[in-house]
Design a protein around this motif. Structure first.
Motif, PDB file in Angstrom:
ATOM      1  N   UNK A  89      -6.794  10.147  -9.697  1.00 36.93           N
ATOM      2  CA  UNK A  89      -6.305  10.582 -11.005  1.00 36.93           C
ATOM      3  C   UNK A  89      -7.410  10.441 -12.040  1.00 36.93           C
ATOM      4  N   UNK A  90      -7.823  11.515 -12.683  1.00 37.37           N
ATOM      5  CA  UNK A  90      -8.865  11.374 -13.720  1.00 37.37           C
ATOM      6  C   UNK A  90      -8.331  10.630 -14.931  1.00 37.37           C
ATOM      7  N   UNK A  91      -9.113   9.719 -15.447  1.00 33.17           N
ATOM      8  CA  UNK A  91      -8.697   8.959 -16.625  1.00 33.17           C
ATOM      9  C   UNK A  91      -8.831   9.790 -17.888  1.00 33.17           C
ATOM     10  N   UNK A  92      -9.810  10.680 -17.883  1.00 35.20           N
ATOM     11  CA  UNK A  92     -10.113  11.492 -19.063  1.00 35.20           C
ATOM     12  C   UNK A  92     -10.107  12.959 -18.643  1.00 35.20           C
ATOM     13  N   UNK A  93      -9.461  13.784 -19.441  1.00 27.73           N
ATOM     14  CA  UNK A  93      -9.420  15.214 -19.159  1.00 27.73           C
ATOM     15  C   UNK A  93      -9.919  15.996 -20.372  1.00 27.73           C
ATOM     16  N   UNK A  94     -10.290  17.231 -20.126  1.00 25.76           N
ATOM     17  CA  UNK A  94     -10.673  18.141 -21.201  1.00 25.76           C
ATOM     18  C   UNK A  94      -9.467  19.002 -21.568  1.00 25.76           C
ATOM     19  N   UNK A  95      -9.194  19.128 -22.846  1.00 26.37           N
ATOM     20  CA  UNK A  95      -8.135  20.025 -23.311  1.00 26.37           C
ATOM     21  C   UNK A  95      -8.725  20.943 -24.380  1.00 26.37           C
ATOM     22  N   UNK A  96      -8.248  22.166 -24.378  1.00 29.64           N
ATOM     23  CA  UNK A  96      -8.679  23.123 -25.389  1.00 29.64           C
ATOM     24  C   UNK A  96      -7.606  23.240 -26.456  1.00 29.64           C
ATOM     25  N   UNK A  97      -7.970  23.019 -27.680  1.00 27.68           N
ATOM     26  CA  UNK A  97      -7.007  23.004 -28.773  1.00 27.68           C
ATOM     27  C   UNK A  97      -6.503  24.407 -29.077  1.00 27.68           C
ATOM     28  N   UNK A  98      -5.203  24.494 -29.297  1.00 26.50           N
ATOM     29  CA  UNK A  98      -4.575  25.752 -29.665  1.00 26.50           C
ATOM     30  C   UNK A  98      -4.417  25.818 -31.182  1.00 26.50           C
ATOM     31  N   UNK A  99      -4.139  26.999 -31.733  1.00 25.40           N
ATOM     32  CA  UNK A  99      -3.870  27.073 -33.167  1.00 25.40           C
ATOM     33  C   UNK A  99      -2.725  26.161 -33.596  1.00 25.40           C
TER      34      UNK A  99
END
Length: 330
Positions: A89-99
């Motif tokens: 399980x990754x502790x940190x993930x990348x998320x792309x912000x939505x409007x």
């Protein structure tokens, strides 16, 4: 689903262990991974920040107790085996912000003065940073540390966050849309276990949740009581739950109210003095609730009530029901 106003003796009033951002050590990715795993398993360390501390130790002890291994509070061999299933399980993930993530509405800095707070359109998030920190069970300082000082919260930006997004989001249809949206915003999974009783332990500073077989199934760090307003030791019960409650401030209920303060009505929101949810006890003015300052859980005193992070309070509200016993012990 209840929507009530509350009048309670439940404000926090003193930060006991302030730590400046400049003196904090760097985030330890192994500690953050452990915090993320425990958060997902229901034995939460409060805010996820990649640092050791008492809340993490207690979370480990709770998890170990629930899994019938010695409660060492350390990641020993037995605990490592239990957590081995989550090692990928990754502790940190990348998320792309939505409007929508950055659109608000946001209310700006919260004045922390009841008369001024009452004038706000809602006790909402101050800004996108605060909203995102709560969504990922962390703090603005931790988001900045993960992403660097040039972090820009704009639609289309990709940011690093703790990996706590909910496993399930099939919230009951009986919940009003705004409460379902709040649960999603707080990354609270809909597949919560049901509580047969809760135990608030002042000596350990935690709230424990037990099932019908008296097995520990969840644990949350909590702030409870003070010298002026001690935790009401005894056997109580949950009478009902108010989601996104209106808060009625009455200075007569507070020993430290400022001269000249008057009654005020504060609109709902995550920055309400009782956070996003209030679980009413069969003791007048007392309840279990959220907080606008999650980083202070376990580091402040309260006016007698039991305070959890907003996400832990929301999670607990899905476990309890009217009549659930609440045992408060020294």
């Amino acid at each position: 689903m209840k929507t009530l106003s509350v009048a309670a003796v439940c404000l926090a009033f003193a930060t006991a262990y302030p730590v400046s951002a400049a003196t904090k050590p760097a985030i330890d990715p192994n500690i953050m991974k452990l915090q993320v795993m425990l958060d997902r398993l229901g034995f939460t360390p409060g805010v996820i920040d990649g640092h050791k501390g008492r809340s993490l130790t207690m979370a480990l002890k709770g998890f170990q107790t629930a899994r019938d291994v010695p409660a060492s509070g350390e990641t020993d061999a037995a605990t490592g085996q239990l957590l081995d299933a989550y090692k990928t399980l990754p502790a940190i993930i990348d998320v792309t912000l939505t409007p929508e993530d950055v659109a608000g509405p946001f209310v700006g800095p919260i004045p922390r003065d009841p008369a001024k707070e009452a004038k706000l359109p809602a006790m909402g998030y101050a800004d996108a940073m605060e909203a995102l920190a709560e969504r990922y069970h962390t703090t603005p300082a931790t988001l900045t540390a993960l992403n660097g000082p040039t972090l820009s919260l704009v639609a289309g930006a990709t940011i690093k966050v703790p990996n706590v997004r909910p496993a399930a989001s099939a919230y009951p249809e009986s919940f009003k849309p705004e409460w379902r949206a709040t649960l999603a915003q707080l990354s609270v999974s809909s597949d919560q276990p049901k509580a047969a009783k809760i135990v608030v332990d002042k000596s350990d500073g935690v709230l424990r949740v037990y099932d019908e077989g008296d097995k520990l199934i969840a644990q949350f760090p909590a702030t409870m009581g003070s010298k002026h307003d001690p935790l009401p030791i005894g056997n109580w019960k949950i009478q009902g739950t108010s989601y996104l409650p209106i808060y009625n401030y009455n200075p007569k209920l507070f020993w430290d109210a400022k001269a000249g303060e008057t009654k005020q009505t504060l609109k709902p929101g995550p920055n309400s003095p009782v956070g996003v949810v209030w679980m009413d006890l069969n003791k007048e003015h007392y309840g279990i609730h959220g907080t606008p300052t999650p980083e202070t859980i376990g580091r402040t005193e309260s006016h007698g009530c039991i305070r959890l992070t907003n996400w832990d309070a929301a999670r607990l509200s899905m476990m309890v029901k009217p009549g659930t016993p609440a045992v408060f012990q020294p």
